[in-house]
Structures are given as structure tokens and as C-alpha cells.
Enzyme design. Structure first.
Site, PDB file in Angstrom:
ATOM      1  CB  SER A 122      28.695  43.490  33.778  1.00  7.03           C
ATOM      2  OG  SER A 122      29.195  44.137  32.762  1.00  7.03           O
ATOM      3  CE1 TYR A 154      31.226  39.078  32.960  1.00  6.48           C
ATOM      4  CE2 TYR A 154      30.501  40.785  31.531  1.00  6.48           C
ATOM      5  CZ  TYR A 154      31.059  40.394  32.758  1.00  6.48           C
ATOM      6  OH  TYR A 154      31.455  41.404  33.712  1.00  6.48           O
TER       7      TYR A 154
END
Length: 259
Positions: A148, A165
Site C-alpha cells: 500500500s 497497518y
């Protein structure tokens, strides 16, 4: 003259985790449309059945295995089932992932573990199983990790509060580079995509909170990702078109991470 069939995946097999919807299903559709036989994995059998039906309507040979990628026993069972269904795995797409939002100073340890158990530990264990049992013996493999842009940078003040994350995706970036260095001698390429903002179940709260206009306003292409935007990059890394590319991270984010 370039081979016009350089992206062809006829006769290849692919395992796509988190493949029942969203980015995972988009990538499975790309792989299957170019000839790969696909096995999808996710936690919910009903969503997997719907995804299989969707792919089959497109003429794609697809099967599925329900498994929780954060649990060791499920990972071992997934590897067994995928190899039984496919015979071997040529392409492994590590897409399953989780996030959790909370301020860093109050971030629950159990939330940190939940994110890392799926995004890093489970991903490593599955990759190890497929690599050791299928790719290394056959001296061939394409591993595509879904990182990401959150793993390439921090969060602006007042934006996301997703320290686990971001950290897990940053770890995945260097996992990709490190594994590429170790497994290249086996004819295995290991690369990663770093998607930007795509509408999905995981991102819908973020997009609603921050506002689509704000997100696209910081992107040179002035748009969110759509249902087609990961397909080309997926095919590049999965096919012979990318046979000399390994250890690389490609942001698919409309230029968001470049400015």
C-alpha cells in the site's frame, strides 16, 4: 518484434488470497481472463461462491478455499487444498489484509496483533508453504504481494490513525525485496503493488471520513482507482512480460505518492 502473447497465462495456475471481492477479485479476473486457472481464498464461503460464479460467467476456471489467513492451521489447510486443486501454484497473489484505526498512544495490543498476524505472519507462512512445496522444486514462481502507499510514507496530521497497518505494509515492502534476493536463484520473482485509494470495504470509512474530493485533490490524476486499474500491473508481474523484474514496488495510486 515483441511477442504479442507475452502476457498470456494459458496453462498457469494462481492462488489469490482475499480474492472474494475488491482488489483481490479484480486481480483474479485479470489472471483468469489471460488464461490462468484460479483458486480464491477468503474467510467467508458465501462471498467466495459469489466470486466463483462471477468468474465462471466470464469463462474463467475458478475454485475456492475458505480460510482465515491469520490462523496457522487454516494456512496449512489452504496450502494443502490449493495444491490439491491446482496440482502446483505458479502465481501467488498475497492480497488478504486487515486494518484497524486508533490513536497510536491508545492503540490496543490485540489490534496490533490482529493486523500483523494477517498482513505479515500469515502472509509469510503461506508464501513459505507454496514456495517450498511448489515453486522451489519446479524452479518457477511469480509472487505478487499487495502492499500500500501507506507502507511508503506516514499519515498527514488529522488523517488516518493506522499505525499498525502502515507499519505492516512497510514491513511487506522489505519482505518483498528480501525474499526476491533469496529466491531469485530458483527462478522465482517477488514483487509488490502499492495501491492508493480504491473504493473497497476496507477503505469506505476512510473515504467517507476524509472525503473523496480531498483525496483526489492530492492526486495528479484527480481520481480514485477503479475496477480495472490493478489489472495491467498484475499481469505484468505474473507473466513472462515481467520475467526480468523482481524485488520491485510499483505504486498504483494516480501519482499520489509522487507529490
Amino acid at each position: 518484434m515483441a511477442d504479442k502473447n507475452i502476457f498470456d497465462l494459458t496453462g498457469k495456475t494462481a492462488l489469490v488470497t482475499g480474492g472474494s471481492r475488491g482488489l483481490g477479485l479484480q486481480m483474479a479476473e485479470a489472471l483468469g481472463s489471460y488464461g490462468a486457472k484460479v483458486v480464491l481464498s477468503a474467510r467467508k464461503a458465501d462471498e467466495l461462491e459469489q466470486a466463483q460464479s462471477h468468474l465462471q460467467k466470464l469463462g474463467i476456471e475458478a475454485d475456492w478455499v475458505a480460510a482465515d489467513g491469520s490462523k496457522d492451521a487454516d494456512i496449512a489447510g489452504l496450502a494443502d487444498a490449493a495444491l490439491e486443486k491446482l496440482g502446483h501454484v505458479d502465481i501467488l497473489v498475497n492480497n488478504a489484509g486487515a486494518s484497524w484505526g486508533a490513536p497510536a498512544e491508545d492503540y490496543p495490543a490485540e489490534a496490533w496483533d490482529k493486523v500483523f498476524n494477517l498482513n505479515i505472519r500469515g502472509l509469510f507462512l503461506l508464501t513459505q508453504q507454496i514456495g517450498k512445496r511448489s515453486m522451489i522444486p519446479r524452479k518457477y514462481g511469480r509472487i505478487l504481494n499487495i502492499a500500500s502507499i501507506a507502507g511508503l510514507r506516514g499519515n498527514p496530521p488529522g488523517a488516518m490513525q493506522t499505525i499498525a497497518y502502515n507499519t505492516s505494509k512497510g514491513a511487506l515492502v522489505n519482505f518483498t525485496r528480501t525474499l526476491a534476493g533469496e529466491w531469485g536463484k530458483y527462478g522465482i520473482t517477488v514483487n509488490a503493488l502499492a495501491p492508493g485509494f480504491f473504493p473497497s470495504k476496507m477503505s469506505q470509512v476512510l473515504i467517507k471520513t476524509l472525503g473523496e474530493e480531498m483525496l483526489i485533490g492530492n492526486s495528479p490524476l484527480q481520481r480514485l482507482g477503479d475496477d480495472e486499474d490493478l489489472k495491467g500491473a498484475t499481469l505484468l508481474f505474473a507473466s513472462d512480460a515481467g520475467k526480468h523484474i523482481t524485488g520491485q514496488i510499483l505504486a498504483v495510486d494516480g501519482g499520489y505518492s509522487a507529490v
